[in-house]
Motif scaffolding. Structure first.
Motif, PDB file in Angstrom:
ATOM      1  N   GLY A   1     -11.806  12.698  -8.547  1.00  0.00           N
ATOM      2  CA  GLY A   1     -11.288  13.527  -7.915  1.00  0.00           C
ATOM      3  C   GLY A   1     -11.782  14.873  -8.447  1.00  0.00           C
ATOM      4  O   GLY A   1     -12.141  15.386  -9.384  1.00  0.00           O
ATOM      5  N   ASP A   2     -11.756  16.152  -7.475  1.00  0.00           N
ATOM      6  CA  ASP A   2     -11.423  17.479  -7.556  1.00  0.00           C
ATOM      7  C   ASP A   2     -10.207  18.311  -6.656  1.00  0.00           C
ATOM      8  O   ASP A   2      -8.974  17.411  -6.757  1.00  0.00           O
ATOM      9  CB  ASP A   2     -13.242  17.672  -7.472  1.00  0.00           C
ATOM     10  N   SER A   3     -10.112  19.399  -5.950  1.00  0.00           N
ATOM     11  CA  SER A   3      -9.326  19.905  -6.351  1.00  0.00           C
ATOM     12  C   SER A   3      -9.099  19.752  -4.536  1.00  0.00           C
ATOM     13  O   SER A   3      -7.726  20.029  -3.990  1.00  0.00           O
ATOM     14  CB  SER A   3      -9.498  21.387  -5.743  1.00  0.00           C
ATOM     15  N   THR A   4      -9.980  18.886  -4.104  1.00  0.00           N
ATOM     16  CA  THR A   4      -9.758  18.824  -2.377  1.00  0.00           C
ATOM     17  C   THR A   4      -9.313  16.818  -2.561  1.00  0.00           C
ATOM     18  O   THR A   4      -8.985  16.536  -0.803  1.00  0.00           O
ATOM     19  CB  THR A   4     -10.844  19.179  -1.276  1.00  0.00           C
ATOM     20  N   THR A   5      -9.919  16.449  -3.242  1.00  0.00           N
ATOM     21  CA  THR A   5     -10.333  14.867  -2.799  1.00  0.00           C
ATOM     22  C   THR A   5      -9.321  14.112  -4.553  1.00  0.00           C
ATOM     23  O   THR A   5     -10.146  14.296  -4.792  1.00  0.00           O
ATOM     24  CB  THR A   5     -11.036  14.298  -2.003  1.00  0.00           C
ATOM     25  N   ILE A   6      -8.679  12.899  -4.764  1.00  0.00           N
ATOM     26  CA  ILE A   6      -8.821  11.496  -5.643  1.00  0.00           C
ATOM     27  C   ILE A   6      -9.136  10.632  -5.163  1.00  0.00           C
ATOM     28  O   ILE A   6      -8.681   9.717  -3.830  1.00  0.00           O
ATOM     29  CB  ILE A   6      -7.587  12.855  -5.769  1.00  0.00           C
ATOM     30  N   LEU A   7     -10.011   9.537  -5.325  1.00  0.00           N
ATOM     31  CA  LEU A   7     -10.386   8.660  -6.001  1.00  0.00           C
ATOM     32  C   LEU A   7      -9.226   7.754  -6.760  1.00  0.00           C
ATOM     33  O   LEU A   7      -9.547   7.925  -7.651  1.00  0.00           O
ATOM     34  CB  LEU A   7     -11.095   7.948  -5.665  1.00  0.00           C
ATOM     35  N   TYR A   8      -8.273   6.554  -5.712  1.00  0.00           N
ATOM     36  CA  TYR A   8      -7.443   5.786  -7.207  1.00  0.00           C
ATOM     37  C   TYR A   8      -7.714   4.179  -6.984  1.00  0.00           C
ATOM     38  O   TYR A   8      -7.853   3.893  -5.582  1.00  0.00           O
ATOM     39  CB  TYR A   8      -5.576   6.216  -5.977  1.00  0.00           C
ATOM     40  N   SER A   9      -7.822   4.122  -7.797  1.00  0.00           N
ATOM     41  CA  SER A   9      -7.186   2.909  -7.679  1.00  0.00           C
ATOM     42  C   SER A   9      -6.334   1.804  -8.204  1.00  0.00           C
ATOM     43  O   SER A   9      -5.203   2.693  -8.516  1.00  0.00           O
ATOM     44  CB  SER A   9      -8.570   1.358  -8.959  1.00  0.00           C
ATOM     45  N   PHE A  10      -5.554   0.855  -7.691  1.00  0.00           N
ATOM     46  CA  PHE A  10      -4.022   0.504  -7.357  1.00  0.00           C
ATOM     47  C   PHE A  10      -3.933  -0.757  -8.179  1.00  0.00           C
ATOM     48  O   PHE A  10      -4.861  -1.448  -7.011  1.00  0.00           O
ATOM     49  CB  PHE A  10      -3.214   1.172  -6.565  1.00  0.00           C
TER      50      PHE A  10
ATOM     51  N   SER B   1      -7.753   7.073   3.799  1.00  0.00           N
ATOM     52  CA  SER B   1      -8.474   5.813   3.502  1.00  0.00           C
ATOM     53  C   SER B   1      -7.241   4.912   2.877  1.00  0.00           C
ATOM     54  O   SER B   1      -7.578   5.080   1.299  1.00  0.00           O
ATOM     55  CB  SER B   1     -10.291   6.029   3.526  1.00  0.00           C
ATOM     56  N   VAL B   2      -7.866   3.225   2.522  1.00  0.00           N
ATOM     57  CA  VAL B   2      -8.313   1.946   1.989  1.00  0.00           C
ATOM     58  C   VAL B   2      -9.174   1.595   2.073  1.00  0.00           C
ATOM     59  O   VAL B   2      -9.046   1.419   2.964  1.00  0.00           O
ATOM     60  CB  VAL B   2      -6.352   1.884   1.873  1.00  0.00           C
ATOM     61  N   ARG B   3      -9.430   0.925   0.469  1.00  0.00           N
ATOM     62  CA  ARG B   3     -10.729   0.369   0.586  1.00  0.00           C
ATOM     63  C   ARG B   3     -11.043  -0.738  -0.019  1.00  0.00           C
ATOM     64  O   ARG B   3      -9.588  -1.187  -1.722  1.00  0.00           O
ATOM     65  CB  ARG B   3     -11.951   1.335  -0.143  1.00  0.00           C
ATOM     66  N   GLY B   4     -11.495  -2.294   0.069  1.00  0.00           N
ATOM     67  CA  GLY B   4     -11.550  -2.594  -0.268  1.00  0.00           C
ATOM     68  C   GLY B   4      -9.974  -3.833  -1.125  1.00  0.00           C
ATOM     69  O   GLY B   4     -10.042  -4.255  -2.167  1.00  0.00           O
TER      70      GLY B   4
ATOM     71  N   GLY C   1      -4.615  -5.326  -4.280  1.00  0.00           N
ATOM     72  CA  GLY C   1      -5.218  -3.981  -5.066  1.00  0.00           C
ATOM     73  C   GLY C   1      -6.046  -3.648  -4.189  1.00  0.00           C
ATOM     74  O   GLY C   1      -6.605  -4.340  -3.470  1.00  0.00           O
ATOM     75  N   GLY C   2      -6.224  -2.420  -4.307  1.00  0.00           N
ATOM     76  CA  GLY C   2      -7.187  -1.658  -4.200  1.00  0.00           C
ATOM     77  C   GLY C   2      -7.730  -0.350  -4.378  1.00  0.00           C
ATOM     78  O   GLY C   2      -7.722  -0.251  -5.299  1.00  0.00           O
ATOM     79  N   ARG C   3      -8.075   0.674  -3.876  1.00  0.00           N
ATOM     80  CA  ARG C   3      -8.638   1.954  -3.260  1.00  0.00           C
ATOM     81  C   ARG C   3      -8.372   2.634  -2.284  1.00  0.00           C
ATOM     82  O   ARG C   3      -8.258   2.352  -1.399  1.00  0.00           O
ATOM     83  CB  ARG C   3      -9.960   1.735  -4.021  1.00  0.00           C
TER      84      ARG C   3
ATOM     85  N   ILE D   1       0.688  -1.544  -0.068  1.00  0.00           N
ATOM     86  CA  ILE D   1       0.310  -0.190  -0.185  1.00  0.00           C
ATOM     87  C   ILE D   1       0.555   0.972  -0.320  1.00  0.00           C
ATOM     88  O   ILE D   1       0.118   2.217  -0.727  1.00  0.00           O
ATOM     89  CB  ILE D   1      -1.342  -0.167   0.979  1.00  0.00           C
ATOM     90  N   GLU D   2       2.270   1.098   0.340  1.00  0.00           N
ATOM     91  CA  GLU D   2       3.314   2.353   0.897  1.00  0.00           C
ATOM     92  C   GLU D   2       3.394   2.678  -0.829  1.00  0.00           C
ATOM     93  O   GLU D   2       3.824   3.537  -1.214  1.00  0.00           O
ATOM     94  CB  GLU D   2       3.949   2.424   1.972  1.00  0.00           C
ATOM     95  N   TYR D   3       3.568   1.524  -1.438  1.00  0.00           N
ATOM     96  CA  TYR D   3       4.354   1.507  -2.854  1.00  0.00           C
ATOM     97  C   TYR D   3       3.577   1.821  -3.882  1.00  0.00           C
ATOM     98  O   TYR D   3       4.174   3.154  -4.249  1.00  0.00           O
ATOM     99  CB  TYR D   3       5.165  -0.030  -3.564  1.00  0.00           C
TER     100      TYR D   3
END
Length: 146
Positions: free
Chosen positions: A101-110, A74-77, A121-123, A41-43
Motif C-alpha cells: 500500500g501507499d497513501s492512496t490504496t492498501i491491499l489486505y489479505s483477510f 474490491s475483494v478478490r480470491g 478468506g480472501g484479499r 467480508i464486512e467483519y
C-alpha cells in the motif's frame, strides 16, 4: 454499525479482532433469518478500518497524516468454507494483514475463523482519501463503452 467487540492484537502490518455479534438475532446483516458466510467480508472490512484508525492514532507511516475516508474497492480470491455464520457457537476471530500500500490504496489479505475452523478468506483493496475522488454527479450520463 460496529460488529467487532475487541482488538486482540495489532502492529503496523496486521490486526486481529474478535466478535460474537454473528450470534445476535438483531445483527443488521441478517437476511431471511440467517447470516450468510459472505457477511464475514464486512467483519474483515471493519477490522481493516480499525487497523487504519489505530495506525493514524499512533502516527505510524503514511497514516500519520490522520484518519482518512476509505472505501472497500474490491475483494478478490474469496473462498467461503461454510454457508452461514450464525450457526457457529465459537466467537469469530478476524485477521487482516496489510500486503502492500501507499497513501492512496492498501491491499489486505483477510481470514475469519471460529476456533481453529477457517470460515472464509480472501484479499481486499481499500482506497484511501476517497473524498478526493472525482465521482460523477447525479444525472451524469456514463458512456456505455466503458
Amino acid at each position: 454499525m460496529c460488529l467487532l467487540e475487541r482488538v486482540s492484537a495489532w502492529d503496523t502490518q496486521q490486526i486481529r479482532c474478535e466478535a460474537s455479534s454473528h450470534l445476535a438475532s438483531d445483527n443488521p446483516l441478517r437476511a431471511h433469518g440467517r447470516l450468510g458466510a459472505a457477511c464475514g467480508i464486512e467483519y474483515a472490512a471493519q477490522a481493516m478500518a480499525v487497523h487504519g484508525a489505530l495506525l493514524a492514532e499512533s502516527g505510524a507511516g503514511a497514516a500519520s497524516l490522520g484518519p482518512t475516508l476509505g472505501y472497500l474497492a474490491s475483494v478478490r480470491g474469496v473462498t467461503l468454507h461454510v454457508d452461514r455464520l450464525d450457526d457457529l457457537s465459537d466467537a469469530l476471530s478476524i485477521h487482516a494483514e496489510r500486503l502492500s500500500g501507499d497513501s492512496t490504496t492498501i491491499l489486505y489479505s483477510f481470514t475469519v475463523h471460529a476456533g481453529r475452523r477457517l470460515l472464509l478468506g480472501g484479499r481486499a483493496a481499500v482506497i484511501l482519501d476517497a473524498q478526493g475522488l472525482a465521482l460523477p454527479q447525479p444525472g451524469t450520463t456514463i458512456p456505455r463503452n466503458l
